[in-house]
Design a protein around this motif. Sequence first.
Motif, mmCIF file in Angstrom:
data_model
loop_
_atom_site.group_PDB
_atom_site.id
_atom_site.type_symbol
_atom_site.label_atom_id
_atom_site.label_comp_id
_atom_site.label_asym_id
_atom_site.label_seq_id
_atom_site.Cartn_x
_atom_site.Cartn_y
_atom_site.Cartn_z
ATOM 1 N N LYS A 164 0.973 -1.293 0.039
ATOM 2 C CA LYS A 164 -0.447 -0.037 -0.579
ATOM 3 C C LYS A 164 0.427 1.336 -0.360
ATOM 4 O O LYS A 164 -0.207 2.495 -1.116
ATOM 5 C CB LYS A 164 -1.209 -0.436 1.137
ATOM 6 C CG LYS A 164 -2.003 -0.063 1.391
ATOM 7 C CD LYS A 164 -2.880 0.296 2.533
ATOM 8 C CE LYS A 164 -4.437 0.010 1.846
ATOM 9 N NZ LYS A 164 -5.598 0.032 3.285
ATOM 10 N N VAL A 200 2.528 2.165 -3.646
ATOM 11 C CA VAL A 200 0.971 1.858 -4.243
ATOM 12 C C VAL A 200 1.403 3.718 -3.977
ATOM 13 O O VAL A 200 0.963 4.673 -4.888
ATOM 14 C CB VAL A 200 0.102 1.332 -3.859
ATOM 15 C CG1 VAL A 200 -0.788 2.173 -4.799
ATOM 16 C CG2 VAL A 200 0.171 -0.108 -4.736
ATOM 17 N N THR A 201 1.236 3.801 -3.038
ATOM 18 C CA THR A 201 0.499 5.823 -2.153
ATOM 19 C C THR A 201 2.003 6.205 -2.515
ATOM 20 O O THR A 201 1.804 7.374 -3.659
ATOM 21 C CB THR A 201 0.501 5.455 -0.960
ATOM 22 O OG1 THR A 201 -0.682 4.452 -1.017
ATOM 23 C CG2 THR A 201 0.555 7.178 -0.723
ATOM 24 N N GLN A 202 3.083 6.094 -3.229
ATOM 25 C CA GLN A 202 4.082 6.852 -3.496
ATOM 26 C C GLN A 202 4.435 6.796 -4.420
ATOM 27 O O GLN A 202 4.786 7.883 -4.984
ATOM 28 C CB GLN A 202 5.552 6.263 -2.409
ATOM 29 C CG GLN A 202 6.021 6.190 -1.660
ATOM 30 C CD GLN A 202 6.921 5.990 -0.988
ATOM 31 O OE1 GLN A 202 7.582 4.836 -1.218
ATOM 32 N NE2 GLN A 202 8.015 5.382 0.608
ATOM 33 N N GLN A 203 4.056 5.944 -5.317
ATOM 34 C CA GLN A 203 3.869 5.724 -7.213
ATOM 35 C C GLN A 203 2.841 6.549 -7.541
ATOM 36 O O GLN A 203 2.613 7.368 -8.197
ATOM 37 C CB GLN A 203 3.654 4.537 -7.512
ATOM 38 C CG GLN A 203 5.241 3.713 -7.266
ATOM 39 C CD GLN A 203 4.441 2.228 -7.992
ATOM 40 O OE1 GLN A 203 3.500 1.775 -7.904
ATOM 41 N NE2 GLN A 203 5.576 1.279 -7.704
ATOM 42 N N LYS A 204 1.170 7.447 -6.348
ATOM 43 C CA LYS A 204 0.536 8.248 -7.656
ATOM 44 C C LYS A 204 1.233 8.986 -7.219
ATOM 45 O O LYS A 204 -0.277 10.134 -7.180
ATOM 46 C CB LYS A 204 -0.478 7.409 -6.637
ATOM 47 C CG LYS A 204 -1.273 6.099 -6.610
ATOM 48 C CD LYS A 204 -2.617 5.082 -6.802
ATOM 49 C CE LYS A 204 -3.036 5.087 -7.391
ATOM 50 N NZ LYS A 204 -4.295 4.311 -6.962
ATOM 51 N N LYS A 205 1.680 9.372 -6.263
ATOM 52 C CA LYS A 205 1.870 10.779 -5.214
ATOM 53 C C LYS A 205 2.600 11.894 -6.436
ATOM 54 O O LYS A 205 3.564 10.680 -6.893
ATOM 55 C CB LYS A 205 3.199 10.697 -4.189
ATOM 56 C CG LYS A 205 3.408 12.099 -3.410
ATOM 57 C CD LYS A 205 4.405 11.766 -2.663
ATOM 58 C CE LYS A 205 4.983 13.124 -1.777
ATOM 59 N NZ LYS A 205 6.186 13.063 -1.091
ATOM 60 N N PRO A 206 1.181 12.952 -6.534
ATOM 61 C CA PRO A 206 2.381 13.376 -7.500
ATOM 62 C C PRO A 206 3.870 14.500 -7.367
ATOM 63 O O PRO A 206 4.602 14.909 -6.056
ATOM 64 C CB PRO A 206 1.564 14.630 -7.888
ATOM 65 C CG PRO A 206 1.027 15.216 -6.423
ATOM 66 C CD PRO A 206 0.887 13.442 -5.343
ATOM 67 N N LYS A 207 4.575 14.347 -8.443
ATOM 68 C CA LYS A 207 5.737 15.533 -8.565
ATOM 69 C C LYS A 207 5.675 16.393 -7.651
ATOM 70 O O LYS A 207 6.653 17.124 -7.657
ATOM 71 C CB LYS A 207 6.866 14.621 -9.986
ATOM 72 C CG LYS A 207 6.788 13.357 -10.094
ATOM 73 C CD LYS A 207 7.918 13.012 -10.934
ATOM 74 C CE LYS A 207 8.118 11.559 -11.002
ATOM 75 N NZ LYS A 207 8.862 11.164 -12.308
ATOM 76 N N HIS A 248 -0.638 20.119 -10.424
ATOM 77 C CA HIS A 248 -1.417 18.872 -11.088
ATOM 78 C C HIS A 248 -0.677 19.666 -12.782
ATOM 79 O O HIS A 248 -1.000 20.921 -12.820
ATOM 80 C CB HIS A 248 -2.478 18.199 -10.921
ATOM 81 C CG HIS A 248 -2.813 17.235 -12.126
ATOM 82 N ND1 HIS A 248 -1.887 16.922 -11.814
ATOM 83 C CD2 HIS A 248 -3.548 17.765 -13.785
ATOM 84 C CE1 HIS A 248 -2.329 15.336 -12.543
ATOM 85 N NE2 HIS A 248 -3.210 16.371 -13.981
#
Length: 169
Positions: free
Chosen positions: A138, A141-148, A152
């Motif tokens: 989890k 996945v959360t870190q991958q979804k985190k916007p850079k 936006h």
Amino acid sequence: MDILIVDGYNIIGAWPNLRPLRDKDFNSARDNLINQMAEYKAYTGYRVIIVFDAHLVKGIEKKLKNHKVEIIFTRENETADERIEKLVKELNNIQTQIHVATSDYMEQWTIFGQGALRKSARELYNEMTAIKQRIEKKVKVTQQKKPKSKIHLSEEVAEIFEKWRRGQR
């Protein structure tokens, strides 16, 4: 409501990651179990009670709360098994399902006769390992979804900004 009552020293002696730690630093093994049970509580929502014999903690019964996990050190002449049996009797009702984690065979049968479900040390260890894996997944996945960026941006604009940042045109 689900309640997990853990026979603390029994679990420490049975888990492969805690047994060697216990032999080196008894308090660290106990703290490690408490921390893992706090993770268990946070993940499952169970009320977690860990019962330790009065081993190394002589005197009157002592109750603590650490990471929202209840910790009980029994009275000097009371075993963890006796305290667990009392807890099962006190807490058992139609709205509560009690699980007791211990590998003590006689204790398993005693609490089972009182209406609680037994969970061996190995079953709890395997469940805890699976929970840790789900938490890690989890987090990943959360870190991958985190916007850079906090703003936006489309991929195209982000690429342009990245080129500017690197001094490229």
